[in-house]
Design an enzyme around this catalytic site. Structure first.
Site, mmCIF file in Angstrom:
data_model
loop_
_atom_site.group_PDB
_atom_site.id
_atom_site.type_symbol
_atom_site.label_atom_id
_atom_site.label_comp_id
_atom_site.label_asym_id
_atom_site.label_seq_id
_atom_site.Cartn_x
_atom_site.Cartn_y
_atom_site.Cartn_z
ATOM 1 N N HIS A 78 42.313 43.165 38.106
ATOM 2 C CA HIS A 78 41.194 43.384 39.030
ATOM 3 C C HIS A 78 40.129 42.311 38.880
ATOM 4 O O HIS A 78 40.082 41.591 37.884
ATOM 5 C CB HIS A 78 40.580 44.767 38.802
ATOM 6 C CG HIS A 78 40.015 44.951 37.422
ATOM 7 N ND1 HIS A 78 38.664 44.879 37.156
ATOM 8 C CD2 HIS A 78 40.625 45.187 36.237
ATOM 9 C CE1 HIS A 78 38.470 45.074 35.849
ATOM 10 N NE2 HIS A 78 39.642 45.255 35.271
ATOM 11 N N CYS A 86 37.234 41.785 34.978
ATOM 12 C CA CYS A 86 37.877 42.515 33.882
ATOM 13 C C CYS A 86 37.295 42.067 32.550
ATOM 14 O O CYS A 86 37.444 40.916 32.139
ATOM 15 C CB CYS A 86 39.380 42.251 33.905
ATOM 16 S SG CYS A 86 40.253 43.197 32.655
ATOM 17 N N CYS A 121 44.686 48.161 34.538
ATOM 18 C CA CYS A 121 43.685 48.019 33.488
ATOM 19 C C CYS A 121 43.011 49.385 33.311
ATOM 20 O O CYS A 121 42.932 50.182 34.235
ATOM 21 C CB CYS A 121 42.658 46.967 33.877
ATOM 22 S SG CYS A 121 41.316 46.819 32.664
ATOM 23 N N ASP A 158 40.006 50.000 32.988
ATOM 24 C CA ASP A 158 38.661 49.998 33.575
ATOM 25 C C ASP A 158 38.470 51.218 34.482
ATOM 26 O O ASP A 158 39.328 51.518 35.310
ATOM 27 C CB ASP A 158 38.493 48.703 34.374
ATOM 28 C CG ASP A 158 37.050 48.448 34.737
ATOM 29 O OD1 ASP A 158 36.469 49.271 35.489
ATOM 30 O OD2 ASP A 158 36.484 47.455 34.259
HETATM 31 ZN ZN ZN Z 1 40.024 45.263 33.306
#
Ligand code: ZN
Ligand code: ZN
Ligand code: ZN
Ligand code: ZN
Lengths: 485, 485
Positions: free
Chosen positions: A213, A224, A144, A146
């Site tokens: 995650h 997430c 991801c 992030d």
């Molecule tokens: Zn994420």
């Protein structure tokens, strides 16, 4: 295990004996110290910008302001400030927003250049051999986007730089199947045509990994965002996308074309991973996995070889699980070896978070320092250092970009500081005209960002820097000017 | 040669004997008649829209208006009109702009479906064998996106449908080197991995062709807009881009990887081609070429085999030219055979323009019927039928799109008719989720176009239709709704 020098306040994850921190028998303390130094140095540079600029701001009405400001900048930040901005300070006040944006961009370039110097092994045979040992000629990871997963390769999984063919991040780890098929094709051609990294008859495989995650301390808020902090949704979506990629390869190419896939979860509070164990047919289940935090705890008192054995047994046990998680046998030997390696590597990172972060990050939420747009800087991938938007046009990547700007709304803009956007694309110097086209792309993306967030941009609350870099390992980062020459 | 039935007013290019038109000994009259019927039928459909709508507009205040309008539409256009627009006519007047847009989109779909029925040979072994005869396993043509070159493959070069691997058009024929390298990689993998269309050891080659254009009647105004109607610039730019592509392949891949390249010019007034003859090393020159209009004239009185021989001699003669155009010997045998085939094929097209257009098109300028955005419709490629913008995002393709809208400013908008934009993308049904992503792309591009030309769009002077189509030959065209379902 060895004991840390001082007692720390720890959470229940950590290994504490008589009030003192113990390390896991398989954790690599030397590497942990090296990584800590790197993290502190890079983040320190960024976190130093605001205090230094405050000090400089306090001097702006003195006579020798420019000289003193430059001296402070050189000493404290490692570079000089744009002379024109300093020289103009007597007219209106010092343009702190422009200065801040410039400092972030300069720091990004400086840190990337330093990281390059410290990592001379990228793209070497050593890195390639890492996965070949488990029978993989190419490994492609999609985490991801992030910011809390930015340390994935070097910290959380402890993989050598350059071992991973691609680590492009996507919101919610929802990677682009079509683009990935193209990357697979390129990898295959190298193998068939040029025998790189090994010939096609060597029987090696291509591995695609998806990393989702969650947050163990605040699962419904700090998970997430792309999957509404729902960890089941995040894992399910990752598994589905992996299946689609595998099916795309199997449907589009004959002669038994296929790929191995692997689903990994990360608890962004502790950096502990969860590995979903494929069965003998390569299929995975959300209910068949190894929780590495449990392994960390249960093997804490073993000697290194017993701990190692426990890891292989855990893979066997997971493969034998019944009910919802039941599958058809154990994964093949290379996959077992790879999973064991990832689990062992991650034990060091769990120890790292225990040793230096009290077992749980203080910044469980967002604390990124800049927005990284485009191909990103491979040189320094650190937790919460950057929000990443892997886009080629704002038209396609508008959603990712909006999320980034909204994060920086809270982090910077509401304090009057601009959102710093580092636009970075890589080019292939072997392809004529590619650098020029990449520079054009930088400028086009910058224009599109500034036009999407016009009001921020006009107030100086959005600062874009542009850089390009040759794809060959070790190439320098080149600054791109805003104006067409 | 045979004589046409009636005397026509001809220009000096045409072969006239005793006031009657003669045909070139190598021209294919049957094929010419088939192609004429196709052209007249397709263009007739589009040109019929305005008169039919005028007739319908005249009926809008009658009681049985909807029924009568639908009957006329069915008979004259081949489809029904949107019932709601007809039903709403009593409130305000009939929304002619919406109706016109809808008619153009329906006609595009109808024509594409019919063309598909009439061309069952696309993508067959027959088509592939065409170029394999000259030693090419793949041929990739990049013409300029100018609407006057839309008949290139089927009319000007008379190539079988499906023989050309890609015919993506670009403004000024300035094709995307990076995307082309990716296409080359895919082609190579098929050959190495699956032996398609022939195995890698068969010694066949990949051919990249660039097609530029000029106007012999009005060279400084009706040439290539992207090169300011400067034919030397257009040819030079094409040659340079071909060199860059070849160099990109040679630099990026080892083991003697290379490609053949060929530069062709088209006089868009007469459809006669100019072929730049590569030397033994594959190098071309702007000064070494064969002008097919000259060959057409000089071989007009020969019998077919003498005319054929003259063509091969012309290739020899061009290869032996000295001075600026001198090269290092003749091209290899496969290339010679290919060039001869292209020249012979084009003789039929020169004859076509003489027989049916008086030797020179009346519409030497723009007269496109719609703007084709995206992958375009392979099914019907006709001169001046569509302005083509091969774009994946408006952000990257804004320049091409602006040119198209400005052309339709003169053709349609100043008369109060909307610019009809047919957004069309192809998907790969073997790749899971690809259709959904392609539909999303249609909607995203439509939104971006409507937001770039807001004022036109709000006045109803811009009408976008959306369709998708599976990549497999013979797949139907599927309409995409404007609303997300
Ligand atoms: Zn994420
Ligand atoms: Zn602790
Ligand atoms: Zn004529
Ligand atoms: Zn052109």
């Amino acid at each position: 295990g060895s004991a840390a020098q001082t007692a720390i306040e720890c959470n229940t994850n950590c290994l504490v004996e008589n009030g003192r921190l113990r390390h896991h028998p398989l954790s690599n303390q030397e590497e942990n110290q090296r990584l800590l130094a790197h993290e502190l140095s890079v983040k320190g540079r960024f976190d130093n910008i605001v205090p230094v600029l405050k000090r400089i701001a306090g001097l702006q009405h003195e006579v020798d302001f420019s000289d003193r400001a430059q001296q402070i900048a050189r000493e404290q930040l490692g570079f000089e400030l744009p002379a024109q901005i300093l020289a103009d300070a007597w007219i209106a006040d010092l343009d702190m927003r422009a200065l801040y944006g410039e400092c972030v961009m300069q720091t990004v370039s400086l840190m990337a250049a330093q990281a390059e110097l410290n990592n001379p092994h990228r793209g070497t045979d050593e890195a390639v051999a890492f996965f070949l040992d488990s029978g993989y000629h190419a490994v492609d990871i999609s985490p991801c986007s992030d910011g809390r997963l930015k340390g994935l390769v070097r910290y959380i999984l402890r993989l050598p730089d350059g071992a991973v063919r691609s680590r492009k991040a996507y919101a919610g780890a929802m990677f682009d199947v079509d683009a990935n098929v193209k990357r697979w094709i390129e990898t295959e051609l190298m193998r068939f045509r040029e025998g790189r990294p090994v010939t096609a008859d060597a029987g090696t495989r291509y591995l695609k990994v998806v990393v989702y995650h969650w947050s163990s301390s605040d699962p419904t808020h700090e998970g997430c965002a792309a999957h509404c902090s729902n960890v089941t949704k995040a894992a399910e979506a990752g598994l589905k996308r992996l299946g689609e990629f595998r099916q795309a390869i199997e449907n589009s190419f004959c002669c038994g074309a296929s790929v191995d896939t692997l689903l990994i979860g990360v608890d962004t509070d502790t950096d502990a991973i969860k590995v979903h164990i494929p069965d003998a047919k390569g299929e995975m289940s959300l209910h068949r996995f190894i929780d590495n935090m449990e392994l960390y705890q249960s093997s804490a008192n073993d000697d290194p070889s017993a701990a190692r054995l426990k890891i292989y047994r855990a893979i066997q046990a997971a493969s034998a699980v019944g009910g919802w998680g039941s599958g058809e046998g154990e994964p093949h030997e290379g996959m077992r070896r790879l999973i064991a390696t990832l689990l062992i590597n991650n034990l060091s990172q769990i120890d790292y978070v225990c040793s230096y972060r009290g077992g749980r990050y203080a910044d469980i939420g967002h604390a990124e320092r800049f927005i990284s747009v485009g191909d990103g800087f491979e040189e320094f991938q650190l937790r919460n250092l950057a929000y990443f938007a892997h886009l080629y046009t704002v038209e396609e990547g508008a959603t990712d970009m909006d999320v980034g700007i909204s994060i920086f709304g809270k982090l910077n803009i509401k304090h009057g500081l601009p959102a710093p956007v580092a636009i970075h694309y890589r080019y292939d110097s072997r392809v004529p005209g590619c650098r020029e086209r990449t520079v054009e792309r930088c400028r086009r993306v910058k224009m599109a960002i500034e036009s999407r967030y016009t009001s921020l941009s006009q107030k100086g609350l959005l600062v874009c820097g542009m850089t390009v870099q040759d794809k060959r390992p070790g190439s320098p980062i080149e600054r791109v000017d805003a104006e067409t020459p």
